[in-house]
Design an enzyme around this catalytic site. Structure first.
Site, short mmCIF file in Angstrom:
data_model
loop_
_atom_site.label_atom_id
_atom_site.label_comp_id
_atom_site.label_asym_id
_atom_site.label_seq_id
_atom_site.Cartn_x
_atom_site.Cartn_y
_atom_site.Cartn_z
N GLY A 10 4.42 2.13 0.54
CA GLY A 10 4.95 0.76 0.49
C GLY A 10 6.45 0.75 0.71
N ARG A 78 -6.41 12.47 5.32
CA ARG A 78 -7.52 11.53 5.01
C ARG A 78 -7.39 10.33 5.94
NH1 ARG A 78 -6.65 9.26 -0.56
NH2 ARG A 78 -8.42 8.02 0.13
N GLY A 114 6.81 7.64 -1.60
CA GLY A 114 6.46 7.70 -3.02
C GLY A 114 5.58 8.89 -3.33
N ASP A 115 4.87 8.84 -4.44
CA ASP A 115 4.08 10.00 -4.86
C ASP A 115 3.06 10.43 -3.80
OD1 ASP A 115 2.78 7.62 -5.34
OD2 ASP A 115 1.91 8.22 -7.25
N THR A 137 10.42 4.43 -4.45
CA THR A 137 9.41 3.51 -4.96
C THR A 137 10.06 2.43 -5.82
OG1 THR A 137 7.62 3.23 -6.59
CG2 THR A 137 8.90 5.21 -6.82
N ILE A 138 9.56 1.21 -5.68
CA ILE A 138 10.05 0.17 -6.59
C ILE A 138 9.45 0.39 -7.98
CG2 ILE A 138 10.29 -1.55 -4.74
CD1 ILE A 138 7.81 -2.99 -6.05
N ASP A 139 8.36 1.15 -8.06
CA ASP A 139 7.62 1.29 -9.33
C ASP A 139 8.29 2.26 -10.31
OD1 ASP A 139 5.71 -0.28 -8.03
OD2 ASP A 139 4.48 1.45 -7.48
N ASP A 141 7.69 5.35 -10.46
CA ASP A 141 6.62 6.18 -11.03
C ASP A 141 6.56 7.59 -10.45
OD1 ASP A 141 5.76 5.41 -8.54
OD2 ASP A 141 3.75 4.81 -9.16
N MET A 181 4.53 -6.08 -10.13
CA MET A 181 3.97 -4.82 -9.59
C MET A 181 4.36 -3.64 -10.47
SD MET A 181 4.27 -4.92 -5.48
CE MET A 181 3.05 -5.75 -4.48
N ARG A 183 2.02 -0.59 -10.25
CA ARG A 183 0.80 0.23 -10.31
C ARG A 183 0.56 0.68 -11.76
NH1 ARG A 183 -2.06 0.60 -6.22
NH2 ARG A 183 -3.39 2.18 -7.15
N HIS A 283 4.63 -8.98 -3.66
CA HIS A 283 5.47 -8.32 -2.65
C HIS A 283 6.89 -8.86 -2.57
CE1 HIS A 283 1.38 -7.25 -1.62
NE2 HIS A 283 1.89 -6.17 -1.08
N LEU A 284 7.14 -9.98 -3.26
CA LEU A 284 8.52 -10.48 -3.33
C LEU A 284 9.44 -9.37 -3.89
CD1 LEU A 284 9.67 -13.38 -2.91
CD2 LEU A 284 9.57 -13.63 -5.39
N ARG A 286 9.35 -6.33 -3.33
CA ARG A 286 9.66 -5.28 -2.35
C ARG A 286 10.66 -5.75 -1.31
NH1 ARG A 286 3.96 -2.70 -1.60
NH2 ARG A 286 4.28 -3.03 0.61
O1 F6P Z 1 3.90 1.22 -4.89
C1 F6P Z 1 4.53 0.04 -4.56
C2 F6P Z 1 3.59 -1.11 -4.67
O2 F6P Z 1 4.33 -2.25 -4.33
C3 F6P Z 1 2.87 -1.25 -6.01
O3 F6P Z 1 3.69 -1.77 -7.00
C4 F6P Z 1 1.69 -2.09 -5.63
O4 F6P Z 1 0.60 -1.91 -6.49
C5 F6P Z 1 1.37 -1.60 -4.26
O5 F6P Z 1 2.54 -1.01 -3.73
C6 F6P Z 1 0.88 -2.69 -3.32
O6 F6P Z 1 0.66 -2.15 -2.08
P1 F6P Z 1 0.19 -2.96 -0.78
O7 F6P Z 1 1.34 -2.86 0.17
O8 F6P Z 1 -0.99 -2.20 -0.30
O9 F6P Z 1 -0.13 -4.35 -1.18
#
Ligand code: F6P
Length: 359
Positions: A10, A78, A114-115, A137-139, A141, A181, A183, A283-284, A286
């Site tokens: 993301g 994958r 990210g991870d 990552t915004i998370d 994590d 968001m 996760r 998504h705001l 992000r």
């Molecule tokens: O990992 C970043 C993140 O924005 C999470 O917070 C969220 O669960 C996920 O990506 C959403 O991803 P997508 O772009 O598939 O909607």
């Protein structure tokens, strides 16, 4: 040296700052730089790899998103492929990536992500690809780094939104339930909830008991506070239940979380009689221009990644270990989560000032 950059997973505010710093530092070393478009997938089939120079990164430090594009269904180990019977299946196309890398005569790849991306980077490094990771990552994590860029912008956006909900919540005497968001980590909810003056914060690390939430709302009612703000992380779950999944994992992807705010709001309304409304920030969080902090961290990470390549420190990830940016082995961080510790100072603070954490 011929060095390539890719961004995966993301998007997060600060990615362009990283790209800019990598390109500018590498060009100053006299290296050739290439941008791989849409994550590792850009190295598959007819490779989407573009030369980059100072001009390609002019005026992007303040822009959200990534000029290289990204995907969170881009794992070459994958890879989703349409089968002759019309179904989709995951296929291992990692050998094609290694082949493209050789054909393009690249010397190093800097993988920003990210991870998931860092795990893929580790897998490629184990197969001989000279790779350096940059955590994003915004998370917040990703383990092995005190901070990732993107997080600060995300919590600023969430805090601004929560601030704006106070007046309407109070005017209408409602309970506003805001979903953010993150996760399976509660960092965004905890930080934005605390900064935004939430009354209740629900995070994945503390499975919630709604009885505690109703009690908090009733206590506020009794004190003449006829409105409440509840911030809930998308990965939060009830103590006797599961996370709320919006869509199951597609082939080559992961499940999408979402919907917990609605679930919580309905129950609050039924049990307390209060009118509720929900808002999912999604998504705001992000988007937008990265904060100063995220631009700084992004550029520091980008420059440090080029330094790591120059020193041949492949198989490592740049990491913030304040006040320094250091290198940590990818092996030590991949597959490890970075949840909010139950003794985190911000969590203790939230409890001490009377915020209900759902337990
Ligand atoms: O990992 C970043 C993140 O924005 C999470 O917070 C969220 O669960 C996920 O990506 C959403 O991803 P997508 O772009 O598939 O909607």
């Amino acid at each position: 040296m011929r060095v390539a950059i890719s961004t995966g997973g993301g998007d997060a505010p600060g990615l362009n700052a990283v790209i800019r710093a990598i390109v500018l530092s590498a060009v100053r070393q006299g290296w050739e730089v290439f941008g791989v478009e849409r994550g590792f997938g850009g190295l598959l089939g007819s490779a989407r790899v573009v030369p980059m120079d100072r001009e390609s990164v002019r005026g992007i430090v303040h822009l959200g998103g990534t000029i290289l594009g990204t995907t969170n269904r881009g794992n070459p180990f994958r890879w989703p492929m349409l089968q002759t019977d019309g179904t989709w299946a995951e296929v291992d196309r990692s050998a094609e990536v290694l082949e493209s890398f050789r054909q393009l005569a690249l010397d190093a790849l800097i993988a920003v992500g990210g991870d998931g991306t860092l795990h893929i980077a580790y897998e490629f490094w184990s197969r001989g690809l000279p790779i350096v990771g940059v955590p994003k990552t915004i998370d917040r994590d990703v383990s092995g780094t005190v901070m990732t860029f993107g997080f600060d912008t995300a919590i600023q956006t969430a805090t601004d939104a929560i601030d704006k909900l106070h007046s309407t919540a109070e005017s209408h005497e409602r309970v506003m339930v805001v979903e953010v968001m993150g996760r399976h980590a509660g960092w965004i909810a905890l930080n934005a909830g605390l900064a935004g003056g939430a009354d209740v914060i629900l995070i994945p690390e503390i499975p919630y008991d709604l009885e505690k939430v109703y009690r908090k709302i009733r206590e506020r009612e009794a004190r003449g506070r006829h409105f409440s703000i509840v911030v809930v992380a998308e990965g939060a779950r009830p103590k006797d239940g599961e996370v709320t999944v919006k869509a199951p994992a597609e082939v080559g992807g992961v499940e999408r979380l979402g919907g917990v705010a609605e679930r919580v709001a309905v129950r609050i309304s039924e049990e307390t009689g209060k009118e509720t409304r929900t808002l999912t920030l999604g998504h705001l969080l992000r988007g937008g221009s990265p904060t100063t902090w995220d631009r700084m961290l992004g550029q520091r990470f980008g420059a440090a990644a080029v330094r790591a390549v120059a020193e041949g420190r492949f198989g490592h990830m740049v990491s913030l270990d304040p006040p320094d940016v250091v290198l940590v082995p990818l092996e030590a961080v991949t597959g490890k989560a970075n949840p909010v510790p139950l003794d985190a100072d911000a969590l203790l603070t939230a409890r001490e000032i009377g915020i209900c954490m759902g337990d």
